[in-house]
Scaffold this active site. Structure first.
Site, PDB file in Angstrom:
ATOM      1  N   ALA A 127      50.556  76.504 136.052  1.00 24.26           N
ATOM      2  CA  ALA A 127      49.493  75.488 136.086  1.00 24.26           C
ATOM      3  C   ALA A 127      50.035  74.163 136.604  1.00 24.26           C
ATOM      4  O   ALA A 127      49.362  73.455 137.363  1.00 24.26           O
ATOM      5  CB  ALA A 127      48.890  75.302 134.693  1.00 24.26           C
TER       6      ALA A 127
ATOM      7  N   CYS B 224      50.818  76.256 131.198  1.00 24.98           N
ATOM      8  CA  CYS B 224      52.040  76.918 131.638  1.00 24.98           C
ATOM      9  C   CYS B 224      52.622  76.298 132.905  1.00 24.98           C
ATOM     10  O   CYS B 224      52.038  75.418 133.529  1.00 24.98           O
ATOM     11  CB  CYS B 224      51.774  78.404 131.848  1.00 24.98           C
TER      12      CYS B 224
ATOM     13  N   HIS C  62      55.883  71.243 137.454  1.00 27.42           N
ATOM     14  CA  HIS C  62      55.925  70.045 138.305  1.00 27.42           C
ATOM     15  C   HIS C  62      57.279  69.971 139.008  1.00 27.42           C
ATOM     16  O   HIS C  62      57.357  69.723 140.204  1.00 27.42           O
ATOM     17  CB  HIS C  62      55.758  68.772 137.472  1.00 27.42           C
TER      18      HIS C  62
ATOM     19  N   ARG D  95      40.344  71.540 138.640  1.00 26.70           N
ATOM     20  CA  ARG D  95      40.961  70.255 138.337  1.00 26.70           C
ATOM     21  C   ARG D  95      40.287  69.058 139.003  1.00 26.70           C
ATOM     22  O   ARG D  95      40.748  67.935 138.900  1.00 26.70           O
ATOM     23  CB  ARG D  95      42.457  70.299 138.666  1.00 26.70           C
TER      24      ARG D  95
END
Lengths: 538, 460
Positions: free
Chosen positions: A62, A59, A192, A93
């Site tokens: 994230a 999503c 992003h 991550r």
């Protein structure tokens, strides 16, 4: 023994599509392309995933909190929402970080959440959010706090940006919010973009104290998974390149604040960070080039681009010296391994750049990429940036803010004259350009965007690659089929894979994967000998 | 230091959670649903939820975890997710052909108020659920309770959807499993088998999340409670619920729905809780406890007696889920250890009482807390104030363990950095042996590593 089937990729595509309901098949057909080689075909990308199809995608939250802001250590990343979103993004991550001293701030081992309860959903969560910020400040004394919105936040109308402004005034530290609710956009990609916008608006350029250094650069879209940034930093240091900031591997907000002093921005992961490079160029006049430090040859090529850009003979000589020295070591390691990996095959389905970059490493190993695709790439990541003007903006992309940026009245400074840029372009250095994955892939390779679980199983079943590259959700499905899966998000907890030493690490890991004994023992002796069973049957 | 900003100075918090000892409901619902044979869990919300839940379960089990999502976009968040779920159901049955789809909601679909009952009914009406196939749901709003609540809600939904009373009683006992590992579920079946008690265990993730390597990916592995078995639970003669937070609601539902009486027990972790379970099963199934189990018990007691020196009086900090922590604390007290600090992020009204009954006389100094802000940051601060000899919890405990040099036993969810938990049980006497061995190993390894050279012992 595996029997390798060569099925015509167009036939594979046709057969796979028959499984889907007709509407689904029609939609998926545009996301599965057999590569032509010379002429790049159009692929459908960055559109909604079909519900129920079993996707790799995550999503927006994230992409924003997890990917872009996650690797920065001197900021408290406070997640406003129910507990899960913060919990799942807690250290998963593998972004490594190296604070300079034992006392330097490092909040990366911590998960911060407002842990919204039903009363917050009903009556609003702003009061709790403010209180959480005050408590975070009192206990941890951070210089920066970022607020990350999760799905319910947008729905109930909590204004995280207003809260950020108010608390910034009250506490006197930098506080900013991100409207990165999970449902925005169609994948992590929207997150992003939102992260890029936030970092640009609230952080970049805050500190005008000049930075010393002859060749000053930023590296964008490098997240220090498994220590990749450390290796790149090592190489830069050896050459004498001053890395002001990495967005965002092994980074600090402090370094972002000074990043506008760089003379060159280099983009690794084009998908996740190109927005920031574009905005920095418009505002501060910093040009950007696409680089790739995944693969020893790609690293050498990228270093040469830097030398070419700065046009300094001493730098160019140093770059060649370092390349020669490092490549000698790489070649020595590669040679015996290549004997075992030559002509083996790989498939890569991951991310928004890795599925492209890692083909470099497989090429170096003499391996062929049969099929590849992105999880959240756009058409430009496949076909090259030249298609950007032709990409249709749909409703899902339109709701992601495009910041209007102008040249900074005092700080805009073109790093090169137009004539200099022209000369560099004539020499082959490309600015603001990314050619995409498909131009570099062979004829007949299957390029598949947002691959479904079903398509993945069919690829593995029919083509039996020697290595399949994807993420954790795919790993054990593929391995149950007897094919090793290399995780390219987490590197299977290895790495670094960037730079020269990273390339060697990757060669060794792939060597290990294709040489592992256990795969040959999947069948018990009595399962192999079905003849015996028949003979003794009554 | 990894957790360099954690100090012993505790500042009261009213809003901020740091390093939680819980996660959200849907992952529990997904895990429970995997314990039905041929079931595909479905997450009705944004893609991220499903991706995160699959990821954490996959990392924990190192096994395929299949689940689908409604892939909400901004449009679905405004107009509701009905179209997404209808399309998902159609796509899933076409492509993945499960026996049953277990839908759970998320904070997103709950906040916008999607009515799953109505949407699933519509899917059936429109002919998108093939004959003999099932779609059912549990409401699992992430802003209520924790992952444990989600597990409980999915288990209750199983009863609500499937348990049916027919005219003939069955000579079988239902065992409703709380949140334990496939290894534990396998162990419970082994114990029942030894006792020759006929049981229906649900959910049952053994042979689902510990599937063998065969060269083929079985999308629906052979394990899991079957739908006919689930239906038959309404005809069973008794129900035993293991772990009240996870199973009490389901037990009550089953009694109300099908008149099956029940006992709600703690998870059989440690000596007393296992004694209680075996006694209850023996009574419910009308079977004797075989000598083989009594021998197992004896072997466990024997190990503990032999190794008392390394256990007695040792201070322990632990975090996890209430249903695990309660019997585990009882076991630690039985080992004469001192469980001094205990936190769980899962809200549980009975936690205080359950803990007090175990700890008030034996370990009066113990501190324990459940619910909001009962997080591992607080636990670590307590440890900073006065140290402990052992830490028990999920993988996130390793950061505390390393900073404070505390022997660490991984137990709980998630365990992301070791294997074994899904293969070796912690329930039953055999599980307790496993647990006490692990505890001894880490404590004694530290002694071996750190005592002065002249004090190193060959025999311990």
């Amino acid at each position: 023994m595996k029997t390798k089937v060569t099925m015509d990729p167009e036939r594979w595509k046709a057969e796979v599509l028959t499984k889907y309901p007709s509407k689904v098949a029609k939609k998926r057909a545009k996301s599965i392309v057999v590569n032509e080689g010379d002429e790049v075909k159009q692929i459908q990308a960055n559109i909604r995933t079909i519900p129920g199809i079993i996707t790799q995608r995550g999503c927006t939250y994230a992409g924003c909190k997890g990917v872009v802001l996650g690797p920065t250590r001197d900021i408290i990343n406070l997640v406003h929402g129910p507990i899960g979103c913060s919990f799942y993004a807690w250290l998963t991550r593998r972004n490594q970080t190296l604070p300079p001293t034992p006392d330097s701030p490092n909040f990366m081992m911590y998960a911060f959440s407002t842990d919204m309860q039903d009363s917050n959903i009903v009556f609003g969560g702003e009061i709790k959010l403010k209180q959480a910020i005050r408590e975070a400040f009192e206990i941890f004394k951070p210089k920066n706090i970022g607020i990350f919105s999760t799905c319910p936040v947008g729905l109930i109308g909590d204004d995280v940006h207003a809260v950020a402004r108010e608390m910034k005034a009250e506490l006197g530290i930098n506080i900013f919010g991100f409207s990165c609710e999970g449902y925005k956009g169609v994948s992590q990609s929207a997150g992003h973009h939102i992260a890029n916008n936030g970092v640009f608006k609230h952080v970049v350029g805050l500190n005008d104290t000049p930075v010393e250094g002859k060749f000053k650069v930023n590296l964008l879209g490098e997240y220090n998974i498994g220590g990749d940034a450390f290796e790149i930093e090592r190489i830069f240091e050896k050459i004498g390149i001053t890395l002001i900031s990495t967005f965002s591997g092994n980074s600090t907000i402090d370094s972002f604040e000074q990043s506008h002093h760089a003379d060159l921005n280099m983009i690794m992961c084009h998908r996740s960070i190109n927005y920031l490079a574009e905005m920095m160029e418009t505002k501060f006049g910093i040009p950007w080039i696409k680089v790739n430090f995944i693969g020893a040859d790609a690293t050498a090529k990228s270093l040469r681009k830097i030398a070419q850009y700065f046009g300094d003979a001493g730098l160019a000589a140093k770059v060649e010296e370092v390349i020669a020295e490092e490549m000698a070591l790489v070649a020595k390691e590669l040679e015996p391994i290549k004997a075992r990996t030559q002509d083996k095959t790989a498939m890569l389905f991951v991310g928004g750049s890795r599925a492209h970059h890692y083909q470099e490493l497989f090429n170096e190993l003499g391996m062929k990429t049969l099929s590849a695709g992105y999880e959240f790439g756009h058409r430009d990541d496949y076909e090259g940036r030249r298609v950007i003007p032709t990409i249709q903006i749909d409703a899902d992309s339109r709701n992601i803010e495009e910041i209007h940026v102008e040249a900074d009245p005092t700080r805009y400074r073109p790093r090169k004259t137009e004539a200099e840029i022209k000369a560099l372009v004539a020499q082959g250095l490309q600015f603001s350009e990314y050619e995409g994955m498909m131009t570099e892939m062979g004829k007949g390779a299957l390029v598949i965007d947002d691959i479904s679980h079903y398509e993945m199983e069919k690829l593995v079943e029919i083509y039996q690659p020697d290595v399949f590259c994807a993420g954790i959700k795919e790993k054990y499905c593929v391995q149950k089929m007897g094919i090793p899966l290399k995780q390219l998000h987490s590197y299977d907890y290895g790495g670094p894979y960037a730079g020269f030493e990273g390339a060697v690490n990757f060669y060794k890991d792939i060597d290990m994967i294709v040489s592992t004994s256990i795969w040959k023992m999947v069948k018990a002796p009595w399962q192999k000998e079905s003849v015996i069973e028949a003979e003794y049957a009554l | 230091m990894l957790l360099r900003h954690t100090t012993d100075k505790i500042i009261e918090r009213e809003a901020l959670t740091v390093n939680p000892a819980k996660t959200c409901q849907p992952v529990g619902a997904m895990y429970a649903a995997l314990g039905i044979h041929g079931c595909l869990p479905h997450s009705h919300g944004s893609q991220g939820c499903c991706s995160y839940h699959r990821s954490v379960l996959t990392r924990h089990y190192k096994e395929p975890v299949m689940a689908a999502t409604s892939s909400f976009t901004e449009g679905s968040s405004v107009f509701g997710g009905q179209a997404n779920l209808l399309q998902a159901i159609n796509t899933i049955f076409s492509v993945y052909n499960p026996d049953v789809i277990a839908v759970h909601s998320t904070c997103l679909s709950e906040t916008i108020g999607d009515d799953l009952t109505q949407i699933i009914a519509k899917a059936k009406e429109e002919g998108n659920v093939p004959n003999g196939k099932y779609v059912f749901h549990a409401n699992t709003p992430s802003y209520v309770g924790s992952h444990v609540t989600g597990y409980a809600n999915m288990v209750t939904a199983m009863v609500k959807t499937f348990s049916m009373k027919s005219s003939t009683k069955k000579n079988q006992v239902n065992i409703i499993s709380g949140w334990i590992e496939p290894s534990d579920m396998r162990e419970i079946k082994r114990i029942a088998n030894q006792m020759m008690a006929k049981i229906v265990l649900f959910p049952d993730t053994s042979d689902v999340l510990d599937a063998p390597m065969t060269g083929k990916h079985e999308f629906y592995p052979k394990g899991g409670v079957t739908i006919p078995e689930l239906i038959s639970t309404g005809d069973s003669k008794f129900t035993i619920g293991l772990g009240p937070l996870c199973t009490l609601d389901a037990c009550i539902k089953l009694e109300n729905q099908c008149k099956v009486k029940f006992d709600s027990l703690e998870l059989p972790i440690g000596i007393q809780a296992t004694d209680t379970f075996i006694t209850a099963l023996s009574r419910a199934a009308g079977v004797q406890v075989p000598d083989s189990l009594t021998d197992e018990r004896g072997r466990l007691i024997d190990i503990i007696a032999d190794m008392q020196k390394y256990l007695y009086g040792k201070r322990v900090a632990l975090f996890g889920d209430p249903d695990t922590l309660v019997p585990l604390t009882e076991f630690l007290v039985a080992l004469d250890m001192k469980p001094v600090y205990i936190v769980t992020g899962t809200p549980d009204k009975t936690f205080e009482d359950r803990m007090a009954s175990i700890l008030s006389t034996k370990v009066p100094e113990a501190k324990y807390k459940a619910g909001e802000r009962a997080d591992t940051f607080l636990l670590h601060q307590w440890i900073k104030q006065q140290g402990v000899d052992l830490l028990i919890g999920n993988t996130y405990g390793k950061y505390i363990a390393r900073d404070e040099n505390i022997p660490f036993v991984r137990l709980g969810f998630p365990i992301l950095d070791r294997v074994g938990h899904s293969y070796f049980p912690m329930v039953g006497y055999a599980g307790a042996m496993n647990l006490v061995t692990k505890i001894l190993d880490v404590i004694m390894d530290k002694i071996d590593r750190e005592v002065p050279e002249e004090k190193v012992e060959l025999v311990m």
